[in-house]
Scaffold this motif. Structure first.
Motif, PDB file in Angstrom:
ATOM      1  N   MET A   1       0.858  -1.178   0.000  1.00  0.00           N
ATOM      2  CA  MET A   1       0.000   0.000   0.000  1.00  0.00           C
ATOM      3  C   MET A   1       0.895   1.228   0.000  1.00  0.00           C
ATOM      4  O   MET A   1       1.853   1.298   0.736  1.00  0.00           O
ATOM      5  CB  MET A   1      -0.920  -0.018   1.219  1.00  0.00           C
ATOM      6  CG  MET A   1      -1.855   1.173   1.237  1.00  0.00           C
ATOM      7  SD  MET A   1      -2.809   1.309   2.757  1.00  0.00           S
ATOM      8  CE  MET A   1      -4.136   0.222   2.413  1.00  0.00           C
ATOM      9  N   SER A   2       0.531   2.217  -0.798  1.00  0.00           N
ATOM     10  CA  SER A   2       1.363   3.417  -0.873  1.00  0.00           C
ATOM     11  C   SER A   2       1.144   4.297   0.351  1.00  0.00           C
ATOM     12  O   SER A   2       0.134   4.195   1.034  1.00  0.00           O
ATOM     13  CB  SER A   2       1.028   4.198  -2.150  1.00  0.00           C
ATOM     14  OG  SER A   2      -0.214   4.830  -2.006  1.00  0.00           O
ATOM     15  N   THR A   3       2.062   5.212   0.579  1.00  0.00           N
ATOM     16  CA  THR A   3       1.952   6.133   1.703  1.00  0.00           C
ATOM     17  C   THR A   3       0.746   7.040   1.532  1.00  0.00           C
ATOM     18  O   THR A   3       0.040   7.326   2.483  1.00  0.00           O
ATOM     19  CB  THR A   3       3.235   6.985   1.814  1.00  0.00           C
ATOM     20  OG1 THR A   3       4.337   6.096   1.898  1.00  0.00           O
ATOM     21  CG2 THR A   3       3.192   7.869   3.028  1.00  0.00           C
ATOM     22  N   ALA A   4       0.484   7.485   0.276  1.00  0.00           N
ATOM     23  CA  ALA A   4      -0.664   8.362   0.031  1.00  0.00           C
ATOM     24  C   ALA A   4      -1.962   7.663   0.395  1.00  0.00           C
ATOM     25  O   ALA A   4      -2.854   8.263   0.972  1.00  0.00           O
ATOM     26  CB  ALA A   4      -0.691   8.802  -1.426  1.00  0.00           C
ATOM     27  N   ALA A   5      -2.087   6.388   0.078  1.00  0.00           N
ATOM     28  CA  ALA A   5      -3.306   5.660   0.403  1.00  0.00           C
ATOM     29  C   ALA A   5      -3.429   5.438   1.914  1.00  0.00           C
ATOM     30  O   ALA A   5      -4.516   5.366   2.444  1.00  0.00           O
ATOM     31  CB  ALA A   5      -3.335   4.328  -0.319  1.00  0.00           C
ATOM     32  N   ALA A   6      -2.307   5.347   2.600  1.00  0.00           N
ATOM     33  CA  ALA A   6      -2.340   5.114   4.039  1.00  0.00           C
ATOM     34  C   ALA A   6      -2.703   6.367   4.818  1.00  0.00           C
ATOM     35  O   ALA A   6      -3.137   6.282   5.946  1.00  0.00           O
ATOM     36  CB  ALA A   6      -0.992   4.591   4.510  1.00  0.00           C
ATOM     37  N   THR A   7      -2.521   7.533   4.234  1.00  0.00           N
ATOM     38  CA  THR A   7      -2.852   8.784   4.900  1.00  0.00           C
ATOM     39  C   THR A   7      -3.880   9.548   4.079  1.00  0.00           C
ATOM     40  O   THR A   7      -3.565  10.518   3.420  1.00  0.00           O
ATOM     41  CB  THR A   7      -1.601   9.671   5.076  1.00  0.00           C
ATOM     42  OG1 THR A   7      -0.568   9.212   4.262  1.00  0.00           O
ATOM     43  CG2 THR A   7      -1.210   9.881   6.473  1.00  0.00           C
ATOM     44  N   PRO A   8      -5.168   9.146   4.124  1.00  0.00           N
ATOM     45  CA  PRO A   8      -6.166   9.748   3.268  1.00  0.00           C
ATOM     46  C   PRO A   8      -6.456  11.211   3.554  1.00  0.00           C
ATOM     47  O   PRO A   8      -6.929  11.907   2.679  1.00  0.00           O
ATOM     48  CB  PRO A   8      -7.411   8.890   3.497  1.00  0.00           C
ATOM     49  CG  PRO A   8      -7.178   8.164   4.762  1.00  0.00           C
ATOM     50  CD  PRO A   8      -5.696   8.086   4.954  1.00  0.00           C
ATOM     51  N   ALA A   9      -6.185  11.715   4.752  1.00  0.00           N
ATOM     52  CA  ALA A   9      -6.524  13.093   5.069  1.00  0.00           C
ATOM     53  C   ALA A   9      -5.420  14.070   4.672  1.00  0.00           C
ATOM     54  O   ALA A   9      -5.491  15.240   4.966  1.00  0.00           O
ATOM     55  CB  ALA A   9      -6.820  13.237   6.550  1.00  0.00           C
ATOM     56  N   ARG A  10      -4.411  13.580   3.995  1.00  0.00           N
ATOM     57  CA  ARG A  10      -3.298  14.442   3.602  1.00  0.00           C
ATOM     58  C   ARG A  10      -3.801  15.592   2.726  1.00  0.00           C
ATOM     59  O   ARG A  10      -4.566  15.387   1.794  1.00  0.00           O
ATOM     60  CB  ARG A  10      -2.269  13.609   2.840  1.00  0.00           C
ATOM     61  CG  ARG A  10      -0.982  14.346   2.609  1.00  0.00           C
ATOM     62  CD  ARG A  10      -0.023  13.441   1.938  1.00  0.00           C
ATOM     63  NE  ARG A  10      -0.471  13.257   0.565  1.00  0.00           N
ATOM     64  CZ  ARG A  10       0.241  12.660  -0.363  1.00  0.00           C
ATOM     65  NH1 ARG A  10       1.397  12.144  -0.067  1.00  0.00           N
ATOM     66  NH2 ARG A  10      -0.204  12.548  -1.579  1.00  0.00           N
ATOM     67  N   THR A  11      -3.366  16.792   3.028  1.00  0.00           N
ATOM     68  CA  THR A  11      -3.728  17.942   2.210  1.00  0.00           C
ATOM     69  C   THR A  11      -3.229  17.692   0.798  1.00  0.00           C
ATOM     70  O   THR A  11      -2.161  17.142   0.592  1.00  0.00           O
ATOM     71  CB  THR A  11      -3.108  19.229   2.787  1.00  0.00           C
ATOM     72  OG1 THR A  11      -3.589  19.404   4.111  1.00  0.00           O
ATOM     73  CG2 THR A  11      -3.493  20.434   1.963  1.00  0.00           C
ATOM     74  N   GLY A  12      -4.008  18.094  -0.162  1.00  0.00           N
ATOM     75  CA  GLY A  12      -3.666  17.851  -1.553  1.00  0.00           C
ATOM     76  C   GLY A  12      -4.515  16.754  -2.162  1.00  0.00           C
ATOM     77  O   GLY A  12      -4.462  16.517  -3.351  1.00  0.00           O
ATOM     78  N   GLN A  13      -5.298  16.081  -1.333  1.00  0.00           N
ATOM     79  CA  GLN A  13      -6.187  15.045  -1.827  1.00  0.00           C
ATOM     80  C   GLN A  13      -7.635  15.492  -1.710  1.00  0.00           C
ATOM     81  O   GLN A  13      -7.981  16.299  -0.852  1.00  0.00           O
ATOM     82  CB  GLN A  13      -6.022  13.751  -1.029  1.00  0.00           C
ATOM     83  CG  GLN A  13      -4.730  13.028  -1.286  1.00  0.00           C
ATOM     84  CD  GLN A  13      -4.725  11.685  -0.573  1.00  0.00           C
ATOM     85  OE1 GLN A  13      -5.080  11.600   0.586  1.00  0.00           O
ATOM     86  NE2 GLN A  13      -4.326  10.653  -1.293  1.00  0.00           N
ATOM     87  N   VAL A  14      -8.466  14.928  -2.584  1.00  0.00           N
ATOM     88  CA  VAL A  14      -9.912  15.046  -2.459  1.00  0.00           C
ATOM     89  C   VAL A  14     -10.440  13.640  -2.218  1.00  0.00           C
ATOM     90  O   VAL A  14      -9.700  12.656  -2.331  1.00  0.00           O
ATOM     91  CB  VAL A  14     -10.549  15.691  -3.718  1.00  0.00           C
ATOM     92  CG1 VAL A  14     -10.112  17.151  -3.853  1.00  0.00           C
ATOM     93  CG2 VAL A  14     -10.210  14.910  -4.979  1.00  0.00           C
ATOM     94  N   LEU A  15     -11.694  13.517  -1.892  1.00  0.00           N
ATOM     95  CA  LEU A  15     -12.255  12.203  -1.565  1.00  0.00           C
ATOM     96  C   LEU A  15     -12.032  11.176  -2.669  1.00  0.00           C
ATOM     97  O   LEU A  15     -11.738  10.019  -2.393  1.00  0.00           O
ATOM     98  CB  LEU A  15     -13.741  12.331  -1.244  1.00  0.00           C
ATOM     99  CG  LEU A  15     -14.072  12.897   0.130  1.00  0.00           C
ATOM    100  CD1 LEU A  15     -15.558  13.197   0.244  1.00  0.00           C
ATOM    101  CD2 LEU A  15     -13.624  11.957   1.235  1.00  0.00           C
TER     102      LEU A  15
END
Length: 193
Positions: free
Chosen positions: A1-15
Motif C-alpha cells: 500500500m502506498s503512503t498516500a493511500a495510508a494517509t487519506p486526510a493528507r492535504t492535496g487530496q480530495v475524496l
C-alpha cells in the motif's frame, strides 16, 4: 500500500483520490459526476414568475466538484453541459438544449472547478471551511447565471435578481448545510479506515 493511500486526510487530496488511481477510475468518476448532476436536476420544482426551477442540480454540481477535485469536477460538469446541449434530456425537468437558465449550468462548470481546487487545499475537511466553500460555489453560479438570465430574457438586472436569485437563497442555504455535514463526515470516516 502506498503512503498516500495510508494517509487519506493528507492535504492535496480530495475524496476521489482515496480510490485506487487509474484512468478507468477517473473516467468512471467523470461519467458518474455528470450522471449524478443529471439525476439531481430531475428533482425540479417550478418557481412562480421565474423561468428557473429549484433543483438538486446545484447541490450535485458542488458536491461533484468538491469530491472529485478541480480537473475531474470540470470534466464532469462540462460533459453534463455538452451532453445536454447535444440532446440528452437531463437538464431540469428532463429538458435539453439552450434555455434562459443555461447560464447557471455554465456557472456550475466554473464553480465545480473552483470548489474542487479549494477542496484539494483542505476546504472540505471542516464544517466551517465547507460552508465557505459552498458559499463561494453558489456565488459563482449566480454570478454567471443571473446575468445570462437577464440577457436571454431581456429582463432588467433587478428583475433577473428577483427571478433568478432571491427565490433560491433559502434552498441554497439548506443545500450548503447538507454539504457542511456530509463532506467533513466522509473525511472523518475515511481517516478511521
Amino acid at each position: 500500500m502506498s503512503t498516500a493511500a495510508a494517509t487519506p486526510a493528507r492535504t492535496g487530496q480530495v475524496l476521489a483520490d482515496l480510490l485506487p488511481a487509474s484512468r478507468v477510475r477517473d473516467a468512471a468518476l467523470v461519467l458518474g459526476g455528470a450522471a449524478l448532476t443529471g439525476l439531481a436536476a430531475q428533482l425540479s420544482v417550478p418557481v412562480p414568475g421565474s423561468p428557473v426551477p429549484v433543483t438538486g442540480q446545484t447541490f450535485a454540481a458542488l458536491l461533484v466538484g468538491t469530491s472529485l477535485g478541480a480537473g475531474r469536477g470540470f470534466l464532469a460538469l462540462a460533459l453534463y453541459a455538452v451532453a445536454g446541449l447535444a440532446g440528452v434530456p437531463w437538464f431540469a425537468g428532463a429538458s435539453s438544449g439552450v434555455a434562459p437558465s443555461f447560464g447557471y449550468i455554465l456557472g456550475m462548470i466554473l464553480a465545480a472547478t473552483v470548489v474542487g481546487a479549494l477542496a484539494r487545499r483542505g476546504a472540505d475537511r471542516s464544517v466551517w471551511r465547507m460552508a465557505g466553500t459552498m458559499l463561494v460555489g453558489e456565488a459563482i453560479i449566480y454570478a454567471v447565471g443571473v446575468p445570462y438570465l437577464a440577457l436571454a430574457t431581456g429582463m432588467s438586472a433587478t428583475a433577473a435578481i428577483a427571478a433568478g436569485l432571491t427565490p433560491f437563497l433559502i434552498g441554497d442555504a439548506l443545500k450548503a448545510a447538507l454539504a457542511m455535514g456530509a463532506l467533513p463526515t466522509a473525511w472523518k470516516f475515511a481517516n478511521k479506515r
